[in-house]
Design an enzyme around this catalytic site. Structure first.
Site, mmCIF file in Angstrom:
data_model
loop_
_atom_site.group_PDB
_atom_site.id
_atom_site.type_symbol
_atom_site.label_atom_id
_atom_site.label_comp_id
_atom_site.label_asym_id
_atom_site.label_seq_id
_atom_site.Cartn_x
_atom_site.Cartn_y
_atom_site.Cartn_z
ATOM 1 N N GLY A 196 0.831 -1.212 0.000
ATOM 2 C CA GLY A 196 0.000 0.000 0.000
ATOM 3 C C GLY A 196 0.862 1.258 0.000
ATOM 4 O O GLY A 196 0.599 2.204 -0.755
ATOM 5 N N ASP A 254 5.768 -11.340 -12.241
ATOM 6 C CA ASP A 254 6.553 -12.455 -12.783
ATOM 7 C C ASP A 254 6.993 -12.154 -14.220
ATOM 8 O O ASP A 254 8.115 -12.462 -14.613
ATOM 9 C CB ASP A 254 5.723 -13.742 -12.707
ATOM 10 C CG ASP A 254 5.153 -13.932 -11.311
ATOM 11 O OD1 ASP A 254 5.952 -13.936 -10.360
ATOM 12 O OD2 ASP A 254 3.921 -14.014 -11.156
ATOM 13 N N HIS A 266 0.763 -18.046 -9.763
ATOM 14 C CA HIS A 266 1.814 -17.189 -9.211
ATOM 15 C C HIS A 266 2.486 -17.988 -8.088
ATOM 16 O O HIS A 266 2.207 -17.812 -6.904
ATOM 17 C CB HIS A 266 1.202 -15.885 -8.684
ATOM 18 C CG HIS A 266 2.181 -15.010 -7.971
ATOM 19 N ND1 HIS A 266 3.310 -14.504 -8.558
ATOM 20 C CD2 HIS A 266 2.206 -14.551 -6.687
ATOM 21 C CE1 HIS A 266 3.979 -13.778 -7.695
ATOM 22 N NE2 HIS A 266 3.339 -13.797 -6.537
HETATM 23 P P1 NAD Z 1 1.754 -6.214 4.740
HETATM 24 O O1 NAD Z 1 1.616 -7.164 5.884
HETATM 25 O O2 NAD Z 1 2.828 -5.206 4.765
HETATM 26 O O3 NAD Z 1 0.386 -5.418 4.550
HETATM 27 C C1 NAD Z 1 -0.830 -6.058 4.493
HETATM 28 C C2 NAD Z 1 -1.856 -5.117 5.070
HETATM 29 O O4 NAD Z 1 -3.123 -5.725 4.891
HETATM 30 C C3 NAD Z 1 -1.679 -4.885 6.576
HETATM 31 O O5 NAD Z 1 -1.628 -3.491 6.817
HETATM 32 C C4 NAD Z 1 -2.918 -5.515 7.200
HETATM 33 O O6 NAD Z 1 -3.385 -4.821 8.342
HETATM 34 C C5 NAD Z 1 -3.905 -5.449 6.034
HETATM 35 N N1 NAD Z 1 -4.993 -6.416 6.095
HETATM 36 C C6 NAD Z 1 -4.958 -7.704 6.489
HETATM 37 N N2 NAD Z 1 -6.184 -8.253 6.411
HETATM 38 C C7 NAD Z 1 -6.995 -7.303 5.916
HETATM 39 C C8 NAD Z 1 -8.372 -7.253 5.613
HETATM 40 N N3 NAD Z 1 -9.172 -8.297 5.819
HETATM 41 N N4 NAD Z 1 -8.877 -6.092 5.116
HETATM 42 C C9 NAD Z 1 -8.096 -5.028 4.933
HETATM 43 N N5 NAD Z 1 -6.780 -4.999 5.215
HETATM 44 C C10 NAD Z 1 -6.239 -6.127 5.694
HETATM 45 O O7 NAD Z 1 1.800 -7.104 3.406
HETATM 46 P P2 NAD Z 1 2.222 -6.638 1.947
HETATM 47 O O8 NAD Z 1 3.694 -6.781 1.818
HETATM 48 O O9 NAD Z 1 1.585 -5.332 1.638
HETATM 49 O O10 NAD Z 1 1.582 -7.835 1.075
HETATM 50 C C11 NAD Z 1 0.186 -7.964 0.959
HETATM 51 C C12 NAD Z 1 -0.147 -9.235 0.184
HETATM 52 O O11 NAD Z 1 0.340 -9.160 -1.147
HETATM 53 C C13 NAD Z 1 0.453 -10.533 0.779
HETATM 54 O O12 NAD Z 1 -0.504 -11.566 0.719
HETATM 55 C C14 NAD Z 1 1.604 -10.819 -0.171
HETATM 56 O O13 NAD Z 1 1.967 -12.186 -0.171
HETATM 57 C C15 NAD Z 1 0.987 -10.391 -1.493
HETATM 58 N N6 NAD Z 1 1.916 -10.159 -2.603
HETATM 59 C C16 NAD Z 1 1.528 -10.597 -3.837
HETATM 60 C C17 NAD Z 1 2.351 -10.373 -4.939
HETATM 61 C C18 NAD Z 1 1.945 -10.854 -6.313
HETATM 62 O O14 NAD Z 1 2.771 -10.759 -7.238
HETATM 63 N N7 NAD Z 1 0.758 -11.339 -6.541
HETATM 64 C C19 NAD Z 1 3.565 -9.706 -4.772
HETATM 65 C C20 NAD Z 1 3.928 -9.275 -3.491
HETATM 66 C C21 NAD Z 1 3.090 -9.508 -2.396
HETATM 67 C C1 LMR Z 2 6.331 -12.183 -4.707
HETATM 68 O O1 LMR Z 2 6.296 -12.882 -5.721
HETATM 69 O O2 LMR Z 2 7.303 -11.443 -4.437
HETATM 70 C C2 LMR Z 2 5.159 -12.181 -3.760
HETATM 71 O O3 LMR Z 2 4.181 -13.081 -4.192
HETATM 72 C C3 LMR Z 2 5.536 -12.410 -2.351
HETATM 73 C C4 LMR Z 2 5.928 -13.840 -2.092
HETATM 74 O O4 LMR Z 2 5.398 -14.425 -1.134
HETATM 75 O O5 LMR Z 2 6.753 -14.363 -2.838
#
Ligand code: NAD
Ligand code: LMR
Length: 328
Positions: free
Chosen positions: A19, A163, A191
């Site tokens: 975020g 990716d 993913h």
């Molecule tokens: P983070 O822990 O820094 O932030 C997650 C935020 O989500 C926290 O502030 C938490 O309070 C909030 N949260 C949790 N449950 C919630 C809900 N029900 N409603 C609203 N907010 C909620 O994590 P991050 O680093 O920002 O990562 C977030 C997600 O993105 C993780 O699941 C991570 O694995 C995923 N991610 C996916 C990819 C991709 O390529 N698809 C890449 C990176 C991270």
């Molecule tokens: C990524 O690909 O960096 C994210 O999906 C975070 C993870 O768990 O690998």
């Protein structure tokens, strides 16, 4: 000043790491264009710590004086966050830590997408589109879509663009060329480490990537796992999961889904394309049209590619089976 009607963008997990790297770029116009006003509708869990952190992020957004940022709504209530939204970016959920696979998050994160899917169904705009980032994103998007039947399945996508970006960067580095020379690299499937980064149709400087690299073994045994396991390598190095590159990929994902003619990797409901189970969301090449997007389903896959796609399909089907109770 732009006279365009503002687009409402909901971001969940808005006070989290992604975020923090994402909101400022949306507000600057990087995602929806330099003359497109936006209203940010920011959801965090309704407890003091995250809500206070969210206020802090909103204060910083204010302090940027972004001309395109028309309003911000901060909330712990999903129905407020998704009210009339045109885009819902579902980031909020638990990230994995060292030694975990993304699928290990299914039990904790899956249920978040039930409630959010229901709220989207109830209050989002009729043209709403949803992009899921929270892991495991291919399966979480399926859970959200199952709860939001008012919107058609093609309004729901999950992010495999990180990716694709990773793969293009690795190929450019290996070939010693600019990233702009690498094209037609698309991600198929999950993913997760089983994803297939299809180098067989990729071009480098307009020529077949395999000819330019001249090392099939490297492509198969180094490149593919390097892309598939890059997330884990970043967690190992940083101690936490990728955030800035993930936010950047989400900007790319939405920008290209709103730019007619763009082709990129998106996880969509497969509908049986490329041999995937029809009900899973799988990465594949998608082209943006004036009304939405269409899958490019004309790439011929060789036996190697087919075997890789079968493997990632099996994993997606297995994840679907694990959460089948959440699809009701
Ligand atoms: P983070 O822990 O820094 O932030 C997650 C935020 O989500 C926290 O502030 C938490 O309070 C909030 N949260 C949790 N449950 C919630 C809900 N029900 N409603 C609203 N907010 C909620 O994590 P991050 O680093 O920002 O990562 C977030 C997600 O993105 C993780 O699941 C991570 O694995 C995923 N991610 C996916 C990819 C991709 O390529 N698809 C890449 C990176 C991270
Ligand atoms: C990524 O690909 O960096 C994210 O999906 C975070 C993870 O768990 O690998």
């Amino acid at each position: 000043m732009s006279t365009k009607k503002p687009i409402r963008v909901a971001v969940t997990g808005a006070a989290g790491n992604i975020g923090y790297a994402l909101l400022f770029r949306i507000a600057s116009g990087a995602m929806l264009g330099p003359d497109q006003p936006v209203i940010l509708q920011l959801l965090e869990i309704p407890v003091e710590g995250p809500q206070k952190a969210l206020k802090g992020v909103a204060m910083e957004l204010e302090d940027c004086a972004f001309p395109l940022l028309q309003d911000m709504i901060l909330t712990g209530d999903a129905e407020v966050a998704f009210k009339d939204v045109n885009w819902a970016l579902l980031v909020g959920s638990k990230p994995r830590g060292p030694g975990m696979e993304r699928a290990d998050l299914l039990k904790d994160n899956g249920k978040i997408f039930i409630a959010q899917g229901q709220a989207i169904d109830k209050v989002a705009a009729d043209d709403a589109r949803v992009a899921v980032v929270g892991n495991p994103c291919n399966t979480n998007v399926m859970i959200a879509a199952a709860q939001a039947k008012r919107l058609s399945a093609d309004r729901f996508t999950a992010m495999v663009r990180l990716d694709e970006n990773r793969g293009r960067a690795q190929l450019a580095k290996k070939a010693g060329v600019s990233i702009n020379e690498v094209s037609d690299l698309y991600i198929y499937g999950n993913h997760s480490p089983t994803m297939f980064a299809d180098f067989t149709h990729t071009k480098i400087g307009g020529k077949a990537a395999a000819d330019v690299i001249g090392d099939e073994a490297w492509l198969k045994t180094d490149f593919l796992p390097a892309v598939g396991k890059r997330g884990a390598a970043i967690i190992e190095a940083r101690g936490v999961s990728s955030a800035a590159s993930a936010a950047n990929a989400l900007i790319d994902h939405v920008r290209d889904l709103t730019t007619v003619g763009k082709v990129h990797s998106v996880a969509v409901k497969s509908e049986g394309r490329y041999g995937f189970n029809p009900d899973v969301w799988a990465g594949m090449p998608v082209k943006t049209t004036a009304t939405g997007h269409e899958v490019i389903d004309s790439y011929e896959m060789d036996d190697f590619a087919k075997s890789k796609i079968a493997l990632t399909n099996d994993e997606l089907v297995g994840e679907r089976e694990t959460i089948k109770d959440l699809l009701a």
